[in-house]
Design a protein around this motif. Structure first.
Motif, PDB file in Angstrom:
ATOM      1  N   ILE A 172     142.418 129.848  -4.122  1.00 53.72           N
ATOM      2  CA  ILE A 172     142.768 129.317  -2.801  1.00 53.72           C
ATOM      3  C   ILE A 172     142.528 127.819  -2.658  1.00 53.72           C
ATOM      4  O   ILE A 172     142.970 127.220  -1.673  1.00 53.72           O
ATOM      5  N   GLY A 173     141.843 127.206  -3.625  1.00 58.29           N
ATOM      6  CA  GLY A 173     141.572 125.774  -3.547  1.00 58.29           C
ATOM      7  C   GLY A 173     142.834 124.929  -3.398  1.00 58.29           C
ATOM      8  O   GLY A 173     142.898 124.060  -2.525  1.00 58.29           O
ATOM      9  N   PRO A 174     143.872 125.159  -4.241  1.00 55.80           N
ATOM     10  CA  PRO A 174     145.091 124.354  -4.083  1.00 55.80           C
ATOM     11  C   PRO A 174     145.754 124.521  -2.713  1.00 55.80           C
ATOM     12  O   PRO A 174     146.275 123.556  -2.155  1.00 55.80           O
ATOM     13  N   ALA A 175     145.728 125.739  -2.159  1.00 52.66           N
ATOM     14  CA  ALA A 175     146.334 125.963  -0.837  1.00 52.66           C
ATOM     15  C   ALA A 175     145.580 125.195   0.245  1.00 52.66           C
ATOM     16  O   ALA A 175     146.185 124.649   1.171  1.00 52.66           O
ATOM     17  N   ILE A 190     139.275 133.856   5.024  1.00 48.32           N
ATOM     18  CA  ILE A 190     139.596 135.193   5.553  1.00 48.32           C
ATOM     19  C   ILE A 190     140.584 135.910   4.635  1.00 48.32           C
ATOM     20  O   ILE A 190     140.389 137.077   4.270  1.00 48.32           O
ATOM     21  N   ILE A 191     141.648 135.203   4.240  1.00 45.41           N
ATOM     22  CA  ILE A 191     142.662 135.812   3.367  1.00 45.41           C
ATOM     23  C   ILE A 191     142.061 136.195   2.018  1.00 45.41           C
ATOM     24  O   ILE A 191     142.245 137.318   1.533  1.00 45.41           O
ATOM     25  N   ALA A 192     141.328 135.268   1.416  1.00 49.31           N
ATOM     26  CA  ALA A 192     140.762 135.523   0.090  1.00 49.31           C
ATOM     27  C   ALA A 192     139.738 136.655   0.126  1.00 49.31           C
ATOM     28  O   ALA A 192     139.745 137.530  -0.747  1.00 49.31           O
ATOM     29  N   SER A 202     151.036 133.414  -2.398  1.00 52.99           N
ATOM     30  CA  SER A 202     150.523 133.363  -3.769  1.00 52.99           C
ATOM     31  C   SER A 202     149.005 133.364  -3.790  1.00 52.99           C
ATOM     32  O   SER A 202     148.386 133.988  -4.669  1.00 52.99           O
ATOM     33  N   ALA A 203     148.375 132.684  -2.828  1.00 51.87           N
ATOM     34  CA  ALA A 203     146.909 132.679  -2.747  1.00 51.87           C
ATOM     35  C   ALA A 203     146.383 134.085  -2.497  1.00 51.87           C
ATOM     36  O   ALA A 203     145.380 134.511  -3.085  1.00 51.87           O
ATOM     37  N   ALA A 204     147.070 134.830  -1.616  1.00 52.44           N
ATOM     38  CA  ALA A 204     146.654 136.202  -1.326  1.00 52.44           C
ATOM     39  C   ALA A 204     146.823 137.100  -2.548  1.00 52.44           C
ATOM     40  O   ALA A 204     145.929 137.898  -2.884  1.00 52.44           O
ATOM     41  N   LEU A 205     147.949 136.969  -3.244  1.00 58.39           N
ATOM     42  CA  LEU A 205     148.212 137.809  -4.409  1.00 58.39           C
ATOM     43  C   LEU A 205     147.255 137.491  -5.559  1.00 58.39           C
ATOM     44  O   LEU A 205     146.776 138.396  -6.253  1.00 58.39           O
ATOM     45  N   VAL A 265     150.847 125.061  -9.337  1.00 57.14           N
ATOM     46  CA  VAL A 265     149.580 125.509  -9.915  1.00 57.14           C
ATOM     47  C   VAL A 265     149.469 127.029  -9.827  1.00 57.14           C
ATOM     48  O   VAL A 265     149.109 127.705 -10.805  1.00 57.14           O
ATOM     49  N   ALA A 266     149.783 127.592  -8.660  1.00 57.29           N
ATOM     50  CA  ALA A 266     149.691 129.043  -8.478  1.00 57.29           C
ATOM     51  C   ALA A 266     150.686 129.771  -9.374  1.00 57.29           C
ATOM     52  O   ALA A 266     150.354 130.792  -9.998  1.00 57.29           O
TER      53      ALA A 266
END
Length: 486
Positions: A80-83, A96-98, A304-307, A385-386
């Motif tokens: 999640i850092g890039p997001a 929350i999402i992560a 993508s961060a969630a997946l 990146v993701a």
């Protein structure tokens, strides 16, 4: 009255108050972490007691909970850092999402069987004594957790898997000698220190370069976006469909190669059909600017961060609870069939909750490092990146290369940063080659878009992870075994 002196004094008071607030927050976070540890202590004590082998289960559960929180604090930042760094997500939203998807991945697809003697690096037959095996796992788990804790404190994202590998190697050698280690496997792991970030960086840079050529260097960027953004989102959907089936759902569904490609193509086609009109609608009224194009990548980046978090929870919960499950299995006289043992549901829950708690309480520091301190990210760069993380893991799995998801993601961040440095020295914002004077060339050459200090700190932490975890684990095994079994 000297207004300058008043202003200086006021700034000192404000600085002191900010430091005090930060200190209070840090102490409260430690307090919440201790509450979780106490809850684990009470639960495992109620289940197993503190007499006989029960105290070993309680101790192992406490260490497993500590390890899980450190995984959440350090490893999840890569997803999640890039997001966050690209401003696609706020810190609170990302947490929350992560936390939700990490826990879901751990509980839904974490699997009921895990190799507890990590990746076959230690021969199970070399540690036949039950109590020796228990102390080997205990030392490995504690050493990995301590190293992750230290790396998080220094702000260095490191591989959880490599920490565990180092821990098992160190305590395994202390218990059964160097001959018990599969050194060819260790050589492959050492090679992954170079392979992982290199592959991640190259793939991320290639995607960013293609986005520049197909969209950003066009006269009408919005028109190009309507054509190409749905294609890029489709590629992401196809890659993540395959990634989740191969990695996140591997313990509950194992399709063949043809089915994997069908899943990937289906994900691409369906997503392209759905997103094409949506992107066209979203682009209406936007200015023909890079910032407008970047906005079109925001929602795919959040997805993508969630997946990535779901797949990470499904895979890396084993790093926290695998050795714990081995200890519980050994104590319960479970047969260690090839180094594998079933994971009780309560052990999985400790891992899932621990990762989420560690992420929420201590994750923001590493999230900022990954998302902001290495290089400047926008939604397009973070998207690359993701996407690189998913594709690199898939490619490495097929090639049989041992890679680290942490190293891949960080390599992707470096890759897009170095590409920007290089292109900025030879092309303008429209992709046209620059005609530079000698003075201009020297100025551009000195401009660094990737912070070298962060790069060297992270690289050093990667190199020393296995040796430090191993030395620490060997020392802990010696202390624990001779103290309690002496």
């Amino acid at each position: 009255m000297d207004t300058h002196k008043v202003d200086v004094d006021l700034k000192k008071v404000q600085s002191f108050m900010a430091g005090a607030r930060k200190q209070r927050k840090s102490m409260s976070n430690i307090g919440f972490a201790l509450l979780f540890m106490v809850a684990v202590l009470l639960y495992t004590t109620a289940m197993h007691g503190i007499s006989g082998t029960g105290v070993l289960v309680v101790g192992a559960a406490m260490i497993g909970a500590y390890m899980a929180m450190n995984i959440g604090a350090n490893d999840v930042a890569n997803n999640i850092g890039p997001a966050v760094g690209s401003k696609a997500l706020t810190m609170v939203g990302a947490l929350i999402i992560a936390a939700t998807f990490e826990a879901a991945g751990a509980l839904i697809a974490g699997g009921d069987v895990v190799s507890t003697i990590r990746k076959g690096i230690i021969d199970p037959a070399a540690i036949a004594d039950q109590m020796v095996f228990i102390w080997v796992m205990m030392a490995a788990l504690l050493s990995a957790a301590l190293w992750l804790n230290l790396a998080t404190w220094f702000g260095a994202p490191v591989s959880t898997t490599h920490s565990i590998v180092g821990g098992v190697v160190g305590s395994g050698i202390a218990a059964a000698g160097a001959s018990s280690v599969d050194w060819s496997q260790m050589s492959a792991i050492a090679a992954s220190w170079v392979i992982s970030p290199l592959l991640g960086g190259i793939i991320a840079a290639l995607f960013l370069y293609f986005i520049k050529r197909s969209i950003l260097w066009k006269e009408d960027m919005l028109e190009a976006s309507r054509t190409w953004v749905p294609v890029f989102i489709g590629i992401m959907a196809g890659a993540f469909s395959m990634y989740l089936v191969m990695k996140g759902l591997k313990n509950i569904w194992k399709p063949d190669t043809a089915m994997l490609w069908l899943v990937a193509f289906g994900g691409f086609a369906l997503t392209w059909v759905i997103t094409r009109p949506l992107v066209a609608k979203a682009s209406l009224g936007l200015e023909n600017r890079r910032r407008s194009v970047a906005k079109l990548f925001t929602m795919p980046l959040i997805c993508s961060a969630a997946l990535l978090s779901f797949a990470h929870g499904a895979n890396d919960v084993a790093n926290a609870v695998g050795p714990l499950a081995a200890i519980v299995g050994a104590i319960d006289a479970t047969t260690l069939d090839g180094g594998k043992v079933g994971i009780p549901i309560w052990v999985m829950v400790i891992g899932a909750i621990g990762i989420s708690i560690g992420l929420i309480l201590f994750g923001p520091k590493l999230i900022r490092t990954v998302g902001e301190k290495i290089t400047k990210l926008n939604q397009m760069r973070a998207f690359c990146v993701a996407l690189s993380a998913a594709i690199t893991v898939i490619a490495a799995s097929w090639l049989g290369l041992p890679v680290s998801s942490t190293h891949i993601a960080i390599g992707g961040v470096f890759g897009v940063g170095f590409l920007r440095e290089y292109l900025g020295s030879i092309r303008d914002s429209k992709g046209k080659k620059k005609a530079l004077t000698l003075k201009e060339a020297r100025i551009i050459k000195k401009r660094k878009l990737v912070r070298r200090r962060e790069m060297f700190t992270i690289a050093a932490a990667w190199i020393v992870t296995v040796p430090i975890a191993g030395l620490l684990s060997a020392s802990l095994f010696y202390i624990l075994y001779h103290t309690f079994e002496g």
